[in-house]
Design a protein around this motif. Structure first.
Motif, PDB file in Angstrom:
ATOM      1  N   THR A  45       0.828  -1.214   0.000  1.00  0.00           N
ATOM      2  CA  THR A  45       0.000   0.000   0.000  1.00  0.00           C
ATOM      3  C   THR A  45       0.860   1.261   0.000  1.00  0.00           C
ATOM      4  O   THR A  45       0.355   2.349   0.264  1.00  0.00           O
ATOM      5  CB  THR A  45      -0.925   0.011   1.229  1.00  0.00           C
ATOM      6  OG1 THR A  45      -0.145  -0.095   2.425  1.00  0.00           O
ATOM      7  CG2 THR A  45      -1.915  -1.147   1.172  1.00  0.00           C
ATOM      8  N   ALA A  46       2.158   1.117  -0.285  1.00  0.00           N
ATOM      9  CA  ALA A  46       3.067   2.265  -0.245  1.00  0.00           C
ATOM     10  C   ALA A  46       2.793   3.228  -1.398  1.00  0.00           C
ATOM     11  O   ALA A  46       2.298   2.836  -2.460  1.00  0.00           O
ATOM     12  CB  ALA A  46       4.519   1.788  -0.293  1.00  0.00           C
ATOM     13  N   ARG A  47       3.127   4.471  -1.195  1.00  0.00           N
ATOM     14  CA  ARG A  47       2.960   5.469  -2.252  1.00  0.00           C
ATOM     15  C   ARG A  47       4.053   5.349  -3.308  1.00  0.00           C
ATOM     16  O   ARG A  47       3.820   5.676  -4.473  1.00  0.00           O
ATOM     17  CB  ARG A  47       2.971   6.870  -1.642  1.00  0.00           C
ATOM     18  CG  ARG A  47       1.785   7.154  -0.726  1.00  0.00           C
ATOM     19  CD  ARG A  47       1.846   8.570  -0.192  1.00  0.00           C
ATOM     20  NE  ARG A  47       0.708   8.865   0.668  1.00  0.00           N
ATOM     21  CZ  ARG A  47       0.519  10.020   1.302  1.00  0.00           C
ATOM     22  NH1 ARG A  47       1.417  11.001   1.141  1.00  0.00           N
ATOM     23  NH2 ARG A  47      -0.535  10.211   2.065  1.00  0.00           N
ATOM     24  N   ASN A  48       5.225   4.910  -2.892  1.00  0.00           N
ATOM     25  CA  ASN A  48       6.319   4.712  -3.840  1.00  0.00           C
ATOM     26  C   ASN A  48       5.981   3.557  -4.776  1.00  0.00           C
ATOM     27  O   ASN A  48       5.823   2.411  -4.339  1.00  0.00           O
ATOM     28  CB  ASN A  48       7.613   4.414  -3.068  1.00  0.00           C
ATOM     29  CG  ASN A  48       8.817   4.339  -3.978  1.00  0.00           C
ATOM     30  OD1 ASN A  48       8.948   3.411  -4.772  1.00  0.00           O
ATOM     31  ND2 ASN A  48       9.718   5.306  -3.857  1.00  0.00           N
ATOM     32  N   LYS A  49       5.869   3.845  -6.063  1.00  0.00           N
ATOM     33  CA  LYS A  49       5.404   2.837  -7.009  1.00  0.00           C
ATOM     34  C   LYS A  49       6.369   1.658  -7.127  1.00  0.00           C
ATOM     35  O   LYS A  49       5.944   0.509  -7.217  1.00  0.00           O
ATOM     36  CB  LYS A  49       5.183   3.474  -8.390  1.00  0.00           C
ATOM     37  CG  LYS A  49       3.993   4.420  -8.445  1.00  0.00           C
ATOM     38  CD  LYS A  49       3.764   4.915  -9.857  1.00  0.00           C
ATOM     39  CE  LYS A  49       2.547   5.821  -9.921  1.00  0.00           C
ATOM     40  NZ  LYS A  49       2.282   6.312 -11.311  1.00  0.00           N
ATOM     41  N   ARG A  52       5.989  -0.459  -4.101  1.00  0.00           N
ATOM     42  CA  ARG A  52       4.675  -1.101  -4.104  1.00  0.00           C
ATOM     43  C   ARG A  52       4.614  -2.234  -5.113  1.00  0.00           C
ATOM     44  O   ARG A  52       4.141  -3.335  -4.801  1.00  0.00           O
ATOM     45  CB  ARG A  52       3.583  -0.080  -4.404  1.00  0.00           C
ATOM     46  CG  ARG A  52       2.173  -0.689  -4.314  1.00  0.00           C
ATOM     47  CD  ARG A  52       1.087   0.359  -4.397  1.00  0.00           C
ATOM     48  NE  ARG A  52       0.941   0.927  -5.725  1.00  0.00           N
ATOM     49  CZ  ARG A  52       1.230   2.174  -6.052  1.00  0.00           C
ATOM     50  NH1 ARG A  52       1.704   3.008  -5.151  1.00  0.00           N
ATOM     51  NH2 ARG A  52       1.064   2.618  -7.288  1.00  0.00           N
ATOM     52  N   TYR A  53       5.121  -2.003  -6.335  1.00  0.00           N
ATOM     53  CA  TYR A  53       5.064  -3.039  -7.362  1.00  0.00           C
ATOM     54  C   TYR A  53       5.927  -4.250  -6.993  1.00  0.00           C
ATOM     55  O   TYR A  53       5.537  -5.397  -7.218  1.00  0.00           O
ATOM     56  CB  TYR A  53       5.515  -2.468  -8.709  1.00  0.00           C
ATOM     57  CG  TYR A  53       4.544  -1.473  -9.305  1.00  0.00           C
ATOM     58  CD1 TYR A  53       3.191  -1.516  -8.977  1.00  0.00           C
ATOM     59  CD2 TYR A  53       4.977  -0.489 -10.196  1.00  0.00           C
ATOM     60  CE1 TYR A  53       2.301  -0.605  -9.513  1.00  0.00           C
ATOM     61  CE2 TYR A  53       4.103   0.431 -10.743  1.00  0.00           C
ATOM     62  CZ  TYR A  53       2.754   0.372 -10.388  1.00  0.00           C
ATOM     63  OH  TYR A  53       1.873   1.273 -10.924  1.00  0.00           O
ATOM     64  N   TYR A 129       4.542  10.471  12.588  1.00  0.00           N
ATOM     65  CA  TYR A 129       4.012   9.314  11.863  1.00  0.00           C
ATOM     66  C   TYR A 129       4.820   8.065  12.183  1.00  0.00           C
ATOM     67  O   TYR A 129       4.259   6.985  12.396  1.00  0.00           O
ATOM     68  CB  TYR A 129       4.048   9.599  10.359  1.00  0.00           C
ATOM     69  CG  TYR A 129       3.629   8.431   9.497  1.00  0.00           C
ATOM     70  CD1 TYR A 129       2.294   8.067   9.385  1.00  0.00           C
ATOM     71  CD2 TYR A 129       4.584   7.685   8.799  1.00  0.00           C
ATOM     72  CE1 TYR A 129       1.905   6.988   8.600  1.00  0.00           C
ATOM     73  CE2 TYR A 129       4.205   6.604   8.016  1.00  0.00           C
ATOM     74  CZ  TYR A 129       2.867   6.262   7.919  1.00  0.00           C
ATOM     75  OH  TYR A 129       2.487   5.187   7.144  1.00  0.00           O
TER      76      TYR A 129
END
Length: 218
Positions: A45-49, A52-53, A129
């Motif tokens: 669910t990370a923002r870094n593609k 995440r991929y 965070y």
């Protein structure tokens, strides 16, 4: 019955040696796989593609491919890529991948079950965070996921029986070896099954007990 006792007395030490290898393989796979599962649980669910991929790839392949296929891939496939691993290392790597993939989804489910109010409260107290994850989200998420992770550990222990296919001298491999040399497959496999049950059944009871203890506040 006498034949079963005779086989247990004669070949019990060899089967116990195989059981030790099975337990060692299970513990190593958990030791390496669970931290990776925690990383992948955030990665999917990370923002870094890129992150995440990669996480989605390892999780989906690890869950979608049977453990036996991963075992064969690590043992027979990697030498074609000029990477040579021992049978034990190949089995550990394959089962670690499986552990990481399944535990990632279990941990992600536990983390998503943390009440949003807990996160909002930590932010209201001025926590960063990172501190919110470290002191609030991850501990509670792991507590929620712990019973499921313990249940998976039992399944992983049973899955180590597949490692006989890559010549790891675990319990099932030893049972096959004894059976092929004595042709007494039935008593040998009965004893092997009892050894698996002696570990799996108490571990299952322990996971049920842990689930009840951790859900007392609900």
């Amino acid at each position: 019955m006498n034949n079963l006792v005779d086989v247990a007395i004669q070949y019990g030490p060899t089967l116990f040696d195989g059981l030790k290898v099975s337990l060692t393989l299970t513990l190593l796979s958990l030791a390496f796989g669970l931290p990776l599962g925690l990383v992948f649980s955030f990665g999917v669910t990370a923002r870094n593609k890129t992150f995440r991929y990669l996480s989605v790839f390892f999780v989906e392949v690890g869950r979608g491919a049977p453990a036996l296929v991963l075992l064969q891939l690590m043992y027979y496939g990697l030498p074609n890529a000029e990477i040579t691993l021992s049978s034990m290392a190949s089995a550990c790597l394959a089962l670690t991948w499986t552990t990481a993939a399944y535990s990632a989804e279990l941990i992600r489910g536990g983390i998503q079950s943390v009440p949003p109010g807990e996160v909002e409260g930590s932010h209201a107290l001025g926590m960063s965070y990172r501190d919110c994850l470290r002191f609030v989200v991850i501990p509670q998420g792991l507590r929620i996921a712990l019973p499921s992770l313990m249940g998976f550990a039992v399944l992983l222990f049973q899955a180590t029986s597949l490692a006989y296919s890559v010549a790891v001298p675990e319990l099932m491999s030893q049972a096959y070896s004894i059976g092929s040399s004595t042709f007494q497959y039935l008593p040998v496999f009965i004893i092997a099954g009892l050894l698996y049950a002696a570990i799996s059944i108490p571990a299952t009871w322990l996971s049920v007990f842990a689930e009840r203890m951790l859900s007392r506040h609900l």
